[in-house]
Design an enzyme around this catalytic site. Sequence first.
Site, PDB file in Angstrom:
ATOM      1  N   SER A  26      45.248  61.171  37.837  1.00 39.75           N
ATOM      2  CA  SER A  26      43.890  61.420  37.326  1.00 39.75           C
ATOM      3  C   SER A  26      43.589  62.897  37.552  1.00 39.75           C
ATOM      4  CB  SER A  26      42.901  60.574  38.137  1.00 39.75           C
ATOM      5  OG  SER A  26      41.562  60.995  37.924  1.00 39.75           O
ATOM      6  N   TYR A  66      39.507  57.212  46.102  1.00 40.84           N
ATOM      7  CA  TYR A  66      40.197  57.428  44.821  1.00 40.84           C
ATOM      8  C   TYR A  66      40.836  58.820  44.798  1.00 40.84           C
ATOM      9  CZ  TYR A  66      40.705  57.110  39.673  1.00 40.84           C
ATOM     10  OH  TYR A  66      41.177  57.064  38.380  1.00 40.84           O
TER      11      TYR A  66
HETATM   12  P1  NAD Z   1      41.171  49.103  33.793  1.00 35.06           P
HETATM   13  O1  NAD Z   1      40.248  48.521  34.810  1.00 35.06           O
HETATM   14  O2  NAD Z   1      40.863  48.973  32.348  1.00 35.06           O
HETATM   15  O3  NAD Z   1      42.638  48.526  34.007  1.00 35.06           O
HETATM   16  C1  NAD Z   1      43.222  48.396  35.269  1.00 35.06           C
HETATM   17  C2  NAD Z   1      44.428  47.478  35.171  1.00 35.06           C
HETATM   18  O4  NAD Z   1      44.970  47.345  36.489  1.00 35.06           O
HETATM   19  C3  NAD Z   1      44.067  46.061  34.698  1.00 35.06           C
HETATM   20  O5  NAD Z   1      45.120  45.554  33.908  1.00 35.06           O
HETATM   21  C4  NAD Z   1      43.958  45.284  36.003  1.00 35.06           C
HETATM   22  O6  NAD Z   1      44.167  43.890  35.854  1.00 35.06           O
HETATM   23  C5  NAD Z   1      45.077  45.949  36.795  1.00 35.06           C
HETATM   24  N1  NAD Z   1      44.950  45.749  38.227  1.00 35.06           N
HETATM   25  C6  NAD Z   1      43.899  46.030  39.041  1.00 35.06           C
HETATM   26  N2  NAD Z   1      44.194  45.648  40.297  1.00 35.06           N
HETATM   27  C7  NAD Z   1      45.445  45.142  40.273  1.00 35.06           C
HETATM   28  C8  NAD Z   1      46.299  44.586  41.247  1.00 35.06           C
HETATM   29  N3  NAD Z   1      45.928  44.464  42.529  1.00 35.06           N
HETATM   30  N4  NAD Z   1      47.525  44.152  40.869  1.00 35.06           N
HETATM   31  C9  NAD Z   1      47.912  44.244  39.569  1.00 35.06           C
HETATM   32  N5  NAD Z   1      47.138  44.762  38.605  1.00 35.06           N
HETATM   33  C10 NAD Z   1      45.925  45.198  38.955  1.00 35.06           C
HETATM   34  O7  NAD Z   1      41.316  50.634  34.245  1.00 35.06           O
HETATM   35  P2  NAD Z   1      41.903  51.915  33.472  1.00 35.06           P
HETATM   36  O8  NAD Z   1      40.792  52.849  33.274  1.00 35.06           O
HETATM   37  O9  NAD Z   1      42.763  51.513  32.326  1.00 35.06           O
HETATM   38  O10 NAD Z   1      42.805  52.538  34.639  1.00 35.06           O
HETATM   39  C11 NAD Z   1      44.213  52.537  34.612  1.00 35.06           C
HETATM   40  C12 NAD Z   1      44.726  53.673  35.484  1.00 35.06           C
HETATM   41  O11 NAD Z   1      44.296  54.909  34.929  1.00 35.06           O
HETATM   42  C13 NAD Z   1      44.201  53.633  36.921  1.00 35.06           C
HETATM   43  O12 NAD Z   1      45.229  54.008  37.805  1.00 35.06           O
HETATM   44  C14 NAD Z   1      43.097  54.665  36.895  1.00 35.06           C
HETATM   45  O13 NAD Z   1      42.863  55.219  38.160  1.00 35.06           O
HETATM   46  C15 NAD Z   1      43.689  55.683  35.939  1.00 35.06           C
HETATM   47  N6  NAD Z   1      42.695  56.583  35.330  1.00 35.06           N
HETATM   48  C16 NAD Z   1      41.672  56.108  34.549  1.00 35.06           C
HETATM   49  C17 NAD Z   1      40.784  56.997  33.973  1.00 35.06           C
HETATM   50  C18 NAD Z   1      39.676  56.553  33.075  1.00 35.06           C
HETATM   51  O14 NAD Z   1      38.847  57.399  32.715  1.00 35.06           O
HETATM   52  N7  NAD Z   1      39.594  55.302  32.683  1.00 35.06           N
HETATM   53  C19 NAD Z   1      40.925  58.363  34.216  1.00 35.06           C
HETATM   54  C20 NAD Z   1      41.960  58.814  35.025  1.00 35.06           C
HETATM   55  C21 NAD Z   1      42.843  57.913  35.562  1.00 35.06           C
END
Ligand code: NAD
Length: 260
Positions: free
Chosen positions: A142, A155
């Site tokens: 991130s 985080y």
């Molecule tokens: P999201 O909540 O849409 O998806 C998260 C996924 O992780 C889901 O499929 C969920 O079921 C799974 N998950 C959560 N806990 C789990 C566990 N204990 N075991 C297995 N699976 C698990 O979130 P997202 O925004 O798609 O985030 C995905 C990644 O991207 C994360 O690592 C997040 O930190 C990173 N990220 C997101 C953003 C953003 O703006 N959305 C920005 C930077 C980084």
Amino acid sequence: MLTGKNVIVTGSTSGIGLGIAEVFAAAGCNMMFNGFGERAEIDKLVGGIAVTHKVKTAYSAADMSKPAEVAQLVRDTEVQFGSVDVLVNNAGIQFTAAVEDFPTEKWDAILAINLSAAFHAMKAAIPGMKARGYGRIINIASVHGLIASANKSAYVAAKHGLIGLTKAVALETAESGITVNAICPGWVLTPLVQKQIDDKAKLEGISIVEAQKKLLGEKEPTKRFTEPKHLGELAVFLCSEAGGNITGDAITADGGWTAQ
Ligand code: NAD
């Protein structure tokens, strides 16, 4: 180019992970899905992607907060598909609070899922990658792996740690045909961010649309969300021949957030 490669994307039942998994499937890769959700919906999703892209797909409900289940996910993929060629450590959660109010169990969960799971998965997958002389590891970090924001101590710590882990493992595997990189998105409109938008709207007494505009305006000069499928294209590029000498990097897709 990637046809027939076997790919794990952790946390691929939603958001960024799902977007990345779809792009790998469209590139001809067999996909191991993982993450939480309603089983019937997941089966429909995973089955639909297999039919659309004519690839093999499978699903594991492994909990990324549990080291033994992370290692099992890798072993199950090796048994079902024959190898793990690409590992995308994407599963992640968020929680926001000032450090003195931060629940200890939330700290532990964020560190376990957003950081330690990547260690356990790499530890399990790298021996097979080394034996075959090919591997691509992509850790979804991130902008918060590079800079901080208030109220996100766990985080930010986990994502900074993930970038450090990426660099260390990249050095260890540099002569093995394996690359290890981090992708650092800014805002991506997924359920994880929608919750922060909803909280902001409530806290400031503004509409969801206004809260969305404010969230983007505060951080991202382009004032645009990055799309999950574009992160998928970036991940596929890192697996290509052209991306083959990129390792130990932390690549942003953040609309200029960290340029400021
Ligand atoms: P999201 O909540 O849409 O998806 C998260 C996924 O992780 C889901 O499929 C969920 O079921 C799974 N998950 C959560 N806990 C789990 C566990 N204990 N075991 C297995 N699976 C698990 O979130 P997202 O925004 O798609 O985030 C995905 C990644 O991207 C994360 O690592 C997040 O930190 C990173 N990220 C997101 C953003 C953003 O703006 N959305 C920005 C930077 C980084």
